[in-house]
Design a protein around this motif. Structure first.
Motif, PDB file in Angstrom:
ATOM      1  N   ASN A   1      34.485  20.063 -33.696  1.00 53.01           N
ATOM      2  CA  ASN A   1      33.884  21.029 -34.678  1.00 53.01           C
ATOM      3  C   ASN A   1      32.806  21.481 -33.519  1.00 53.01           C
ATOM      4  OD1 ASN A   1      31.294  19.002 -34.360  1.00 53.01           O
ATOM      5  ND2 ASN A   1      32.680  17.764 -35.493  1.00 53.01           N
ATOM      6  N   PRO A   2      31.851  22.204 -34.057  1.00 59.48           N
ATOM      7  CA  PRO A   2      30.790  22.736 -32.805  1.00 59.48           C
ATOM      8  C   PRO A   2      30.065  21.780 -32.192  1.00 59.48           C
ATOM      9  CG  PRO A   2      31.011  24.039 -34.728  1.00 59.48           C
ATOM     10  CD  PRO A   2      31.714  22.945 -35.114  1.00 59.48           C
ATOM     11  N   ASP A   3      29.797  20.689 -32.664  1.00 57.75           N
ATOM     12  CA  ASP A   3      29.141  19.552 -32.145  1.00 57.75           C
ATOM     13  C   ASP A   3      29.971  18.853 -31.225  1.00 57.75           C
ATOM     14  OD1 ASP A   3      26.894  20.410 -33.329  1.00 57.75           O
ATOM     15  OD2 ASP A   3      27.204  19.372 -35.330  1.00 57.75           O
ATOM     16  N   ASN A   4      31.413  19.033 -31.319  1.00 61.51           N
ATOM     17  CA  ASN A   4      32.431  18.191 -30.584  1.00 61.51           C
ATOM     18  C   ASN A   4      33.503  18.952 -29.904  1.00 61.51           C
ATOM     19  OD1 ASN A   4      34.265  16.199 -29.858  1.00 61.51           O
ATOM     20  ND2 ASN A   4      35.170  15.845 -31.727  1.00 61.51           N
ATOM     21  N   ASN A   5      33.242  19.910 -29.237  1.00 66.60           N
ATOM     22  CA  ASN A   5      33.828  21.126 -28.824  1.00 66.60           C
ATOM     23  C   ASN A   5      34.412  21.019 -27.229  1.00 66.60           C
ATOM     24  OD1 ASN A   5      34.856  23.430 -28.402  1.00 66.60           O
ATOM     25  ND2 ASN A   5      33.230  24.803 -28.841  1.00 66.60           N
TER      26      ASN A   5
ATOM     27  N   THR B   1      27.568  29.615 -27.358  1.00 65.14           N
ATOM     28  CA  THR B   1      27.380  28.025 -26.638  1.00 65.14           C
ATOM     29  C   THR B   1      28.387  27.134 -27.308  1.00 65.14           C
ATOM     30  OG1 THR B   1      25.671  27.797 -28.627  1.00 65.14           O
ATOM     31  CG2 THR B   1      25.251  28.475 -26.353  1.00 65.14           C
ATOM     32  N   ASN B   2      28.723  26.989 -28.649  1.00 64.86           N
ATOM     33  CA  ASN B   2      29.549  25.973 -29.087  1.00 64.86           C
ATOM     34  C   ASN B   2      30.634  26.702 -30.265  1.00 64.86           C
ATOM     35  OD1 ASN B   2      28.007  26.758 -31.302  1.00 64.86           O
ATOM     36  ND2 ASN B   2      26.635  24.664 -31.301  1.00 64.86           N
TER      37      ASN B   2
ATOM     38  N   LYS C   1      29.741  27.931 -33.298  1.00 64.39           N
ATOM     39  CA  LYS C   1      29.283  27.872 -34.629  1.00 64.39           C
ATOM     40  C   LYS C   1      29.326  29.082 -35.050  1.00 64.39           C
ATOM     41  CE  LYS C   1      25.281  25.798 -36.928  1.00 64.39           C
ATOM     42  NZ  LYS C   1      23.913  25.508 -36.727  1.00 64.39           N
TER      43      LYS C   1
ATOM     44  N   LYS D   1      29.169  19.004 -43.163  1.00 65.08           N
ATOM     45  CA  LYS D   1      29.858  18.710 -42.221  1.00 65.08           C
ATOM     46  C   LYS D   1      29.621  19.808 -41.320  1.00 65.08           C
ATOM     47  CE  LYS D   1      33.171  15.961 -44.270  1.00 65.08           C
ATOM     48  NZ  LYS D   1      34.662  15.669 -44.664  1.00 65.08           N
ATOM     49  N   SER D   2      29.881  19.530 -39.917  1.00 64.92           N
ATOM     50  CA  SER D   2      29.961  20.672 -39.060  1.00 64.92           C
ATOM     51  C   SER D   2      31.268  21.133 -38.734  1.00 64.92           C
ATOM     52  CB  SER D   2      29.738  20.272 -37.402  1.00 64.92           C
ATOM     53  OG  SER D   2      29.624  21.158 -36.331  1.00 64.92           O
TER      54      SER D   2
END
Length: 245
Positions: free
Chosen positions: A26-30, A95-96, A98, A140-141
């Motif tokens: 996910n964007p926080d775990n990319n 950046t991610n 998102k 959730k992300s």
């Protein structure tokens, strides 16, 4: 490129189970490698396959533009049997990845999604004239479902790699909300493309959009990360997309 909703209008649906037990990307775990991301415009020819017959059914144009803080992906599907084009636009943070915005316009329906603390927008069914106002809370992300086929190209691909990807999809006739896509397998191989042998990553994927019934196999150039070919198997119905270059 994200063509699943178009494929599902041409084809049909049925179920499988989710694949990996690891935490979904996910964007926080990319782990995507951003060095592969660049402005590009590519066109693929879409074929329907039946026995030894290969019939062209359309073209798919994908444009990627890197802007300050944003990546814009526009996909235009031009089907031979359709009087109008299918146009999907996706904007994500650089950046991610998102999601920020997603719109989809075609002869059957219009849809606009704005991503934030909740997903807002609308869905217009052009056959019935019914317009649904969208307001979906998510905890959730996730990535936009229209973006994850691009994300796959930039993952740390290697032999034996597999992962689950958290995505958001809106479909009032199927699943809506945070669901998953799965990279089932990756292996290094080679294919003949434009008369030359190319070293590629063969990446097999599926997702909850089709209840994991549709299997898509990408052949991704191992140096440029361009998708040279994509095979789609949906309940025995076979299609293929090939890069024009």
């Amino acid at each position: 490129m994200k063509i699943w909703k178009c494929i599902l209008l041409i084809a049909f649906c049925a179920p499988i189970q989710a694949f990996s037990q690891e935490a979904p990307l996910n964007p926080d775990n990319n782990p995507a490698d951003k060095k592969f991301i660049e402005n590009e415009s590519s066109e693929m020819t879409w074929f329907m396959l039946q026995d030894t017959v290969k019939m062209e059914i359309g073209k798919v144009l994908t444009e990627i533009e890197k802007k300050k803080g944003e990546i814009v992906v526009i996909t235009t599907v031009d089907m031979k049997q359709s009087p109008s084009k299918w146009i999907d636009s996706t904007i994500v943070e650089t950046t991610n990845f998102k999601p920020i915005y997603h719109s989809s316009f075609n002869a059957q329906r219009d849809m606009v999604l704005n991503f934030g603390n909740e997903v807002t927008g609308y869905y217009l069914d052009k056959k019935t004239g019914a317009k649904t106002i969208i307001s979906e809370k998510t905890e959730k992300s996730y990535f936009d479902s229209n973006f994850y086929p691009q994300l796959i190209r930039w993952l740390p691909l290697k032999d034996g790699y597999s992962t689950v990807i958290s995505i958001f999809d809106y479909n009032p006739k199927a699943k809506t909300g945070v669901i998953t896509a799965t990279v089932k397998s990756v292996q290094k191989t080679s294919i003949n493309w434009n008369g030359q042998e190319h070293s590629v990553w063969q990446v097999q994927t599926t997702d909850d959009i089709s209840d994991n019934a549709a299997i898509s196999t990408y052949y991704i150039d191992d140096k440029t990360r361009k998708v040279l070919k994509q095979d789609i198997d949906f309940n025995g119905r076979k299609m293929s997309m090939e890069l024009n270059e």
